[in-house]
Design an enzyme around this catalytic site. Structure first.
Site, PDB file in Angstrom:
ATOM      1  N   GLY A  13       0.810  -1.218   0.000  1.00 48.73           N
ATOM      2  CA  GLY A  13       0.000   0.000   0.000  1.00 48.73           C
ATOM      3  C   GLY A  13       0.839   1.262   0.000  1.00 48.73           C
ATOM      4  N   GLN A  14       0.147   2.389   0.184  1.00 48.39           N
ATOM      5  CA  GLN A  14       0.796   3.705   0.112  1.00 48.39           C
ATOM      6  C   GLN A  14       1.928   3.832   1.131  1.00 48.39           C
ATOM      7  OE1 GLN A  14      -1.593   7.010   1.402  1.00 48.39           O
ATOM      8  NE2 GLN A  14      -0.182   8.530   0.558  1.00 48.39           N
ATOM      9  N   TYR A 143     -14.353   3.775   9.972  1.00 45.92           N
ATOM     10  CA  TYR A 143     -12.893   3.760  10.075  1.00 45.92           C
ATOM     11  C   TYR A 143     -12.439   4.353  11.412  1.00 45.92           C
ATOM     12  CZ  TYR A 143      -8.099   5.209   8.697  1.00 45.92           C
ATOM     13  OH  TYR A 143      -6.750   5.426   8.623  1.00 45.92           O
ATOM     14  N   LYS A 147     -10.534   2.547  14.477  1.00 44.17           N
ATOM     15  CA  LYS A 147      -9.212   2.995  14.945  1.00 44.17           C
ATOM     16  C   LYS A 147      -9.244   3.326  16.436  1.00 44.17           C
ATOM     17  CE  LYS A 147      -6.533   2.659  11.309  1.00 44.17           C
ATOM     18  NZ  LYS A 147      -5.451   1.661  11.295  1.00 44.17           N
TER      19      LYS A 147
HETATM   20  C1  AKB Z   1      -8.015   8.764   5.392  1.00 42.25           C
HETATM   21  O1  AKB Z   1      -8.242   9.854   4.813  1.00 42.25           O
HETATM   22  O2  AKB Z   1      -8.866   7.903   5.583  1.00 42.25           O
HETATM   23  C2  AKB Z   1      -6.621   8.534   5.903  1.00 42.25           C
HETATM   24  C3  AKB Z   1      -6.471   8.943   7.328  1.00 42.25           C
HETATM   25  C4  AKB Z   1      -6.491  10.361   7.689  1.00 42.25           C
HETATM   26  O3  AKB Z   1      -6.328   8.111   8.175  1.00 42.25           O
HETATM   27  N1  AKB Z   1      -5.668   9.219   5.088  1.00 42.25           N
END
Ligand code: AKB
Length: 315
Positions: A13-14, A143, A147
Site C-alpha cells: 500500500g501507500q 474507520y 481505529k
Molecule cells: C483517510 O483519509 O482515511 C486517511 C487517514 C487520515 O487516516 N488518510
C-alpha cells in the site's frame, strides 16, 4: 543478539511500499518480509515476499515462524472513504487483523508491534484547532470507530500482557510513489497529478476544509523512530498525535500555483466532505516531540516542490 526480522502486513500500500525501503536500509533486504493480499507475481518488490490475508491468523503465524519474525508493522486497513461504503467489512478487517497480531505478540512469538491509528479517531465534538493528545473522541465514521477501538485494544494488551505495541495517529499522508488507498485526504495527492496534466483540479472537498497532513518521508521517519525508541520513552501506548502541517484545498492550490502559474481549482464536495468536517484542522503533537524527539523535516512549501518534481519525472 538475535537478528531483527520484520514483517510488513499490507506492504504493497501507500505507506507499506515506502516503509519497506526504509526498513530495508536499516535491517538489510533479507530481513524485511513484505506481505499483502496480492500474489507474488503481481507484487513489485525486491526481496522476500509472502501473500497473506490478514483475516487469517494461521497464515500470519506461519509466516512469522518461517522467517523468524521479531517485529510486525501491521498496515493493512480499509480507510475512511472505502469503509463507509462497506461498514461491516471495514470493521471486521480493521479489528480482527489487529487482534490477530496482538494475540500473536501476547503469546510471545514477536517482540514488537507497530499499528497506525489516525486523526479519524476524533469526531465532531473534538476541539478542531491544535487538537490535544487527550480530548473528546467521538468518531462518526466506521474507520474512526475501528481505529479508536484499536487504540483501546493496544493499550489494553500493553497494560495487561506487556505487549510492546507502538502507534501513531496518522494525519493525511502525501506521497508520489504509490497510489493512496481510499481515504478522505487523498485529494491532496490527486491534485498534483491533475495540476501537472491539466493545470486544473476539481476537488471533492470544499475550499476552506482544513486538515492536518504529513509528507511521506516524515511519516516513514516517525514510524521507524518510534519503533526504534527505547521502550521507556514510549509513554503513550494507545497512539501518538502527530502532524507536519495543516492546509485547506484553497491553501494548497495557492502553493501549487506559485510553482505552476495559471493553475486553477474548482470545488465539488461529495460524501467525503462530511468525513473531513468531523476531523481536526490541526494537531498538537507535543507529546511525540517530548517523548521521542519527533520533529518533521518538510514544510508545506518543500513538500509541494518535491511532489511536483517527482510526479513530473513519473509522468
Ligand atoms: C483517510 O483519509 O482515511 C486517511 C487517514 C487520515 O487516516 N488518510
Amino acid at each position: 543478539m538475535a537478528d531483527t526480522n520484520v514483517l510488513i502486513l499490507g506492504g504493497c500500500g501507500q505507506v507499506g511500499t515506502e516503509l519497506a525501503t526504509g526498513l530495508k536500509t536499516l535491517y538489510g533486504n533479507d530481513h524485511v518480509i513484505v506481505s499483502d493480499l496480492k500474489p507474488a507475481s503481481e507484487a513489485m518488490v525486491d526481496g522476500p515476499y509472502e501473500t497473506i490475508d490478514v483475516m487469517d491468523k494461521d497464515a500470519i503465524f506461519s509466516v512469522i515462524k518461517k522467517h523468524k519474525i521479531t517485529q510486525v508493522y501491521h498496515l493493512a486497513a480499509l480507510l475512511s472513504a472505502t469503509a463507509e461504503k462497506n461498514p461491516m467489512f471495514g470493521w471486521q478487517l480493521n479489528m480482527d487483523s489487529l487482534l490477530h497480531v496482538l494475540n500473536i505478540a501476547k503469546e510471545n512469538h514477536i517482540s514488537k508491534v507497530y499499528w497506525p491509528s489516525s486523526i479519524a479517531v476524533f469526531g465532531p465534538g473534538t476541539p478542531k484547532k491544535n487538537t490535544p493528545q487527550d480530548t473528546v473522541m467521538d468518531p462518526n465514521t466506521v474507520y474512526g470507530i475501528s481505529k479508536l477501538a484499536g487504540e483501546r485494544w493496544c493499550e489494553y494488551y500493553h497494560e495487561k500482557f506487556g505487549v510492546d505495541v507502538r502507534s501513531i495517529r496518522y494525519p493525511g499522508l502525501i506521497s508520489y510513489k504509490t497510489e493512496p488507498g481510499g481515504g478522505t485526504t487523498d485529494y491532496a495527492i490527486h491534485i498534483f497529478y491533475d495540476a501537472l496534466k491539466k493545470n486544473s483540479y476539481e476537488c471533492f472537498l470544499s475550499a476552506d476544509t482544513e486538515l492536518p497532513m504529513l509528507y511521506m518521508p516524515d511519516a516513514i521517519k516517525a514510524s521507524i523512530e518510534l519503533m526504534e525508541a527505547p521502550a521507556e520513552k514510549v509513554k503513550i501506548r494507545s497512539s501518538y498525535n502527530l502532524a507536519g502541517f495543516s492546509f485547506t484545498p484553497a491553501g494548497l492550490a495557492k502553493e501549487i500555483e506559485k510553482q505552476l502559474p495559471g493553475f486553477s481549482i474548482t470545488y465539488k464536495p461529495d460524501f467525503r466532505q462530511a468525513i473531513a468536517e468531523s476531523w481536526p484542522g490541526s494537531i498538537d503533537d507535543s507529546r511525540a516531540r517530548a517523548d521521542w524527539q519527533w520533529n518533521p523535516d518538510y514544510s508545506l512549501e518543500q513538500m509541494v516542490k518535491d511532489m511536483l518534481l517527482n510526479i513530473k519525472k513519473k509522468l
